[in-house]
Write a protein that holds these residues in place. Structure first.
Motif, short mmCIF file in Angstrom:
data_model
loop_
_atom_site.label_atom_id
_atom_site.label_comp_id
_atom_site.label_asym_id
_atom_site.label_seq_id
_atom_site.Cartn_x
_atom_site.Cartn_y
_atom_site.Cartn_z
N ALA A 113 -7.34 -38.02 30.48
CA ALA A 113 -8.73 -37.72 30.82
C ALA A 113 -9.65 -38.03 29.66
CB ALA A 113 -8.87 -36.25 31.23
N TRP A 114 -9.23 -37.67 28.45
CA TRP A 114 -10.05 -37.93 27.26
C TRP A 114 -10.15 -39.42 26.98
CZ3 TRP A 114 -12.89 -34.78 24.04
CH2 TRP A 114 -13.35 -35.37 22.84
N GLN A 115 -9.02 -40.09 26.93
CA GLN A 115 -9.01 -41.50 26.57
C GLN A 115 -9.84 -42.34 27.53
OE1 GLN A 115 -5.13 -43.11 25.78
NE2 GLN A 115 -5.81 -45.24 25.89
N ASP A 116 -9.77 -42.02 28.80
CA ASP A 116 -10.43 -42.85 29.80
C ASP A 116 -11.90 -42.50 30.03
OD1 ASP A 116 -8.09 -44.20 30.13
OD2 ASP A 116 -7.59 -43.36 32.09
N ALA A 117 -12.35 -41.32 29.56
CA ALA A 117 -13.69 -40.88 29.95
C ALA A 117 -14.62 -40.53 28.80
CB ALA A 117 -13.58 -39.67 30.88
N VAL A 118 -14.11 -40.17 27.63
CA VAL A 118 -14.96 -39.54 26.63
C VAL A 118 -16.11 -40.43 26.15
CG1 VAL A 118 -13.54 -40.25 24.65
CG2 VAL A 118 -14.97 -38.19 24.50
N ARG A 119 -15.90 -41.71 26.13
CA ARG A 119 -16.95 -42.60 25.60
C ARG A 119 -18.26 -42.44 26.36
NH1 ARG A 119 -16.57 -49.21 24.63
NH2 ARG A 119 -18.70 -49.46 23.82
N THR A 120 -18.19 -42.15 27.65
CA THR A 120 -19.40 -42.08 28.46
C THR A 120 -19.75 -40.65 28.89
OG1 THR A 120 -18.09 -42.51 30.47
CG2 THR A 120 -19.05 -44.41 29.35
N GLN A 121 -19.00 -39.66 28.41
CA GLN A 121 -19.27 -38.29 28.82
C GLN A 121 -20.34 -37.65 27.94
OE1 GLN A 121 -18.41 -36.48 31.31
NE2 GLN A 121 -16.73 -37.63 32.26
N ASP A 122 -20.97 -36.59 28.47
CA ASP A 122 -22.02 -35.92 27.72
C ASP A 122 -21.45 -34.87 26.78
OD1 ASP A 122 -21.35 -33.72 29.31
OD2 ASP A 122 -23.11 -33.90 30.59
N ALA A 123 -22.34 -34.23 26.02
CA ALA A 123 -21.92 -33.27 25.01
C ALA A 123 -21.25 -32.05 25.63
CB ALA A 123 -23.11 -32.85 24.16
N GLN A 124 -21.73 -31.61 26.79
CA GLN A 124 -21.16 -30.42 27.42
C GLN A 124 -19.70 -30.64 27.79
OE1 GLN A 124 -23.30 -29.06 30.88
NE2 GLN A 124 -21.94 -27.34 31.24
N TRP A 125 -19.41 -31.75 28.46
CA TRP A 125 -18.03 -32.08 28.83
C TRP A 125 -17.17 -32.20 27.58
CZ3 TRP A 125 -14.50 -35.91 27.76
CH2 TRP A 125 -13.43 -36.06 28.64
N THR A 126 -17.67 -32.92 26.60
CA THR A 126 -16.91 -33.20 25.38
C THR A 126 -16.55 -31.91 24.65
OG1 THR A 126 -18.04 -35.33 25.12
CG2 THR A 126 -16.99 -34.40 23.16
N LYS A 127 -17.52 -31.06 24.44
CA LYS A 127 -17.28 -29.84 23.67
C LYS A 127 -16.42 -28.86 24.45
CE LYS A 127 -21.27 -30.34 20.67
NZ LYS A 127 -22.47 -29.71 20.05
N SER A 128 -16.52 -28.87 25.78
CA SER A 128 -15.65 -28.02 26.59
C SER A 128 -14.19 -28.43 26.43
CB SER A 128 -16.06 -28.11 28.06
OG SER A 128 -15.15 -27.41 28.88
N MET A 129 -13.92 -29.73 26.49
CA MET A 129 -12.55 -30.23 26.31
C MET A 129 -12.03 -29.90 24.91
SD MET A 129 -11.26 -32.02 29.01
CE MET A 129 -10.39 -33.51 28.51
N MET A 130 -12.87 -30.09 23.92
CA MET A 130 -12.44 -29.86 22.55
C MET A 130 -12.21 -28.37 22.29
SD MET A 130 -14.71 -32.66 20.43
CE MET A 130 -13.77 -32.52 18.91
N GLN A 131 -13.04 -27.51 22.88
CA GLN A 131 -12.85 -26.08 22.67
C GLN A 131 -11.55 -25.60 23.28
OE1 GLN A 131 -15.03 -24.37 20.65
NE2 GLN A 131 -13.35 -22.88 20.69
N LYS A 132 -11.19 -26.16 24.44
CA LYS A 132 -9.90 -25.82 25.04
C LYS A 132 -8.76 -26.16 24.09
CE LYS A 132 -11.20 -26.52 29.91
NZ LYS A 132 -10.94 -27.36 31.11
N SER A 133 -8.83 -27.32 23.47
CA SER A 133 -7.75 -27.72 22.56
C SER A 133 -7.72 -26.82 21.33
CB SER A 133 -7.90 -29.19 22.16
OG SER A 133 -9.08 -29.41 21.42
N TRP A 134 -8.89 -26.46 20.81
CA TRP A 134 -8.97 -25.57 19.64
C TRP A 134 -8.38 -24.20 19.98
CZ3 TRP A 134 -10.89 -25.90 14.59
CH2 TRP A 134 -11.04 -24.68 13.92
N ASP A 135 -8.78 -23.63 21.08
CA ASP A 135 -8.30 -22.31 21.46
C ASP A 135 -6.79 -22.30 21.66
OD1 ASP A 135 -10.91 -21.43 21.38
OD2 ASP A 135 -11.20 -21.49 23.56
N ARG A 136 -6.27 -23.33 22.30
CA ARG A 136 -4.82 -23.41 22.54
C ARG A 136 -4.08 -23.61 21.21
NH1 ARG A 136 -1.72 -24.89 26.83
NH2 ARG A 136 -3.02 -23.42 27.98
#
Length: 305
Positions: A113-136
């Motif tokens: 999901a990250w590799q295929d989408a992050v380049r065109t995603q907005d800050a909200q999507w990006t930071k949500s994905m990153m926060q999940k990884s940080w918390d885990r």
């Protein structure tokens, strides 16, 4: 001789449970430590099948025998099989790496999901994905990550800004020529605080099948690049490849680099060496740049000197 940082990208459940322990045993035999970057959420490897329409993708997978390296089951995750939660099913293997003294950091939450989408995603999507990884990550290891390395060398400005907000001092999110020149990125918010150490050496899957080379031919090519090369390097390997079918070739590569006199280190050790010489005060500030590299499909982040 130069330092070569060993950066292990861990993309899948199988790579975490099988490839990571294999690499740990090999590194222990050589008396080495590496930086392991973990995918911490769902394994949706099967979603990558949609890349079949990307120019160069079929050529790449035909050279590197994706089924052999990843396995049929992994390739069905997210398609015909539910994507397993890597962080829940392989937490013990991850903690073992940390406890063995290797450096650990974040690769991504959902790799495809990250590799295929992050380049065109907005800050909200990006930071949500990153926060999940940080918390885990914190839940598994009991401490914050010290470094990061982007899945597929894909990021956006919001992702880089998040690294600074987390307090990450060094990261490896792009590619460069075989001559390591650390740099900081120019972001919309200003100069990035963290330092980028891009991958400088070609990966095994970018060399296998080129001019008929097998995995040992890839080792020969890598050793040719580093022979009498005074520059530091960053080498990215994959738990799914060098940790499994390509492990004998990787062992040959490690022995070759040690015979050449190189110092094989973690990303953190590489960063400390640049800090110690005070060269980080003088490094360039460069724009976020996209481009292609030989034998890999699609655009990724490259160093723009």
């Amino acid at each position: 001789m130069a330092k070569i940082a060993l950066k292990v990208d861990v993309d899948t459940l199988r790579g975490t449970k099988e490839g990571v322990p294999n690499l740990a045993r090999t590194l222990e035999r050589f008396g080495l430590k590496a930086t392991f970057l973990f995918s911490l959420g769902p394994d949706h490897t099967g979603w990558a099948l949609k890349r079949v329409f990307r120019p160069g993708f079929l050529k790449k997978v035909s050279r590197t025998s994706v089924v052999e390296h990843y396995g049929i089951k992994t390739l069905l995750y997210g398609v015909l099989l539910p994507g397993p939660d890597i962080g829940k099913k392989a937490a013990a293997e991850m903690r073992a790496i940390d406890q063995a003294g290797h450096e650990t950091g974040i690769h991504t939450w959902d790799h495809v999901a990250w590799q295929d989408a992050v380049r065109t995603q907005d800050a909200q999507w990006t930071k949500s994905m990153m926060q999940k990884s940080w918390d885990r990550f914190v839940a598994i290891f009991g401490h914050a990550p010290v470094t990061y390395g982007a899945a597929g060398w894909q990021m956006n400005s919001a992702a880089f800004e998040q690294l600074d907000q987390w307090g990450i001092n060094y990261s490896s999110d792009g590619r460069a020529e075989p001559n390591l020149i650390p740099y900081r990125l120019e972001l919309p918010s200003g100069k990035a605080k963290h330092v980028q150490y891009p991958t400088t050496l070609p990966t095994f899957d970018e060399l296998i099948g080129i001019d008929g080379a097998d995995e040992f031919g890839a080792v020969k090519k890598l050793l040719e690049i580093t022979q009498s090369n005074p520059n530091d390097q960053v080498f990215t390997l994959h738990a799914e490849l060098e940790g499994q079918k390509l492990l004998p070739a990787f062992e040959q590569l490690l022995a070759g680099w040690l015979n050449q006199g190189h110092d094989l280190v973690t990303m953190g050790e590489l960063h400390k060496s640049w800090e110690a010489t005070k060269q980080l005060d003088k490094i360039a500030v460069l724009p976020l740049t996209w481009g292609e590299i030989p034998n890999r499909s699609g655009e990724l982040i490259i160093q723009n000197n």
